[in-house]
Design an enzyme around this catalytic site. Structure first.
Site, short mmCIF file in Angstrom:
data_model
loop_
_atom_site.label_atom_id
_atom_site.label_comp_id
_atom_site.label_asym_id
_atom_site.label_seq_id
_atom_site.Cartn_x
_atom_site.Cartn_y
_atom_site.Cartn_z
N CYS A 49 5.36 -6.75 -5.63
CA CYS A 49 5.51 -6.64 -4.43
C CYS A 49 4.57 -7.93 -3.86
O CYS A 49 5.31 -8.53 -2.94
CB CYS A 49 4.95 -5.28 -3.68
SG CYS A 49 3.17 -5.07 -3.83
N HIS A 98 0.60 -1.56 -1.23
CA HIS A 98 2.14 -2.28 -1.42
C HIS A 98 2.36 -3.03 -0.06
O HIS A 98 1.72 -2.81 1.18
CB HIS A 98 3.09 -1.02 -1.39
CG HIS A 98 4.72 -1.47 -1.40
ND1 HIS A 98 4.95 -2.10 -2.75
CD2 HIS A 98 5.60 -1.64 -0.40
CE1 HIS A 98 6.33 -2.49 -2.49
NE2 HIS A 98 6.62 -2.13 -1.19
N HIS A 110 11.57 -5.79 0.03
CA HIS A 110 10.53 -5.88 -1.00
C HIS A 110 10.86 -5.57 -2.42
O HIS A 110 11.89 -5.43 -2.68
CB HIS A 110 9.44 -4.54 -0.43
CG HIS A 110 10.11 -3.20 -0.59
ND1 HIS A 110 9.35 -2.23 -0.90
CD2 HIS A 110 11.45 -2.97 -0.57
CE1 HIS A 110 10.14 -1.04 -1.18
NE2 HIS A 110 11.49 -1.69 -0.91
#
Length: 134
Positions: A49, A98, A110
């Site tokens: 990520c 994240h 993402h």
């Protein structure tokens, strides 16, 4: 059905880019849709990520930290989803583990997790903490 409904629904949030740099970073990340998630990878063929977000901003000539936790402190925090603009970083979960790029209309671009690829997803599928404008 749910994904089609979320694509059609009008969700609060801007579809305007936060800045030229943010637009360039978002465009770079879009070019990697379908690339595999690999933990610790930062491109150009696979990403985790924060590897995706740091790589994308690097393509726009902007250096940001490598980890999602450090990226949480890399710019100005935005606490209201309705104030997010395309290319803003979006931080998820209480431990900030994240991050993705705001894509407009309640969507994030993402690299989600092992076994997945870089893709769009509804922000409502995760626990939003705040955005970061670079």
């Amino acid at each position: 059905r749910a994904s089609r409904a979320s694509e059609r629904s009008v969700i609060s949030g801007s579809t305007k880019a936060a800045s030229g740099r943010a637009a360039a970073a978002f465009s770079a990340a879009q070019s990697k849709i379908g690339s595999p998630y690999v933990y610790g990878a930062s491109g150009p063929s696979s990403f985790d990520c924060s590897g995706l977000t740091s790589w994308a901003y690097a393509q726009a000539g902007v250096s940001i930290p490598r980890t999602s936790e450090a990226q949480a402190d890399a710019g100005t925090r935005i606490y209201s989803e309705s104030d997010l603009q395309v290319g803003d970083l979006v931080i998820f979960y209480g431990d900030f583990h994240h991050v993705g790029l705001y894509a407009g209309n309640g969507q994030v671009l993402h690299a989600p997790h092992t076994g997945a690829v870089v893709r769009y997803e509804a922000m409502s599928d995760m626990t939003f903490e705040f955005g970061v404008r670079i």
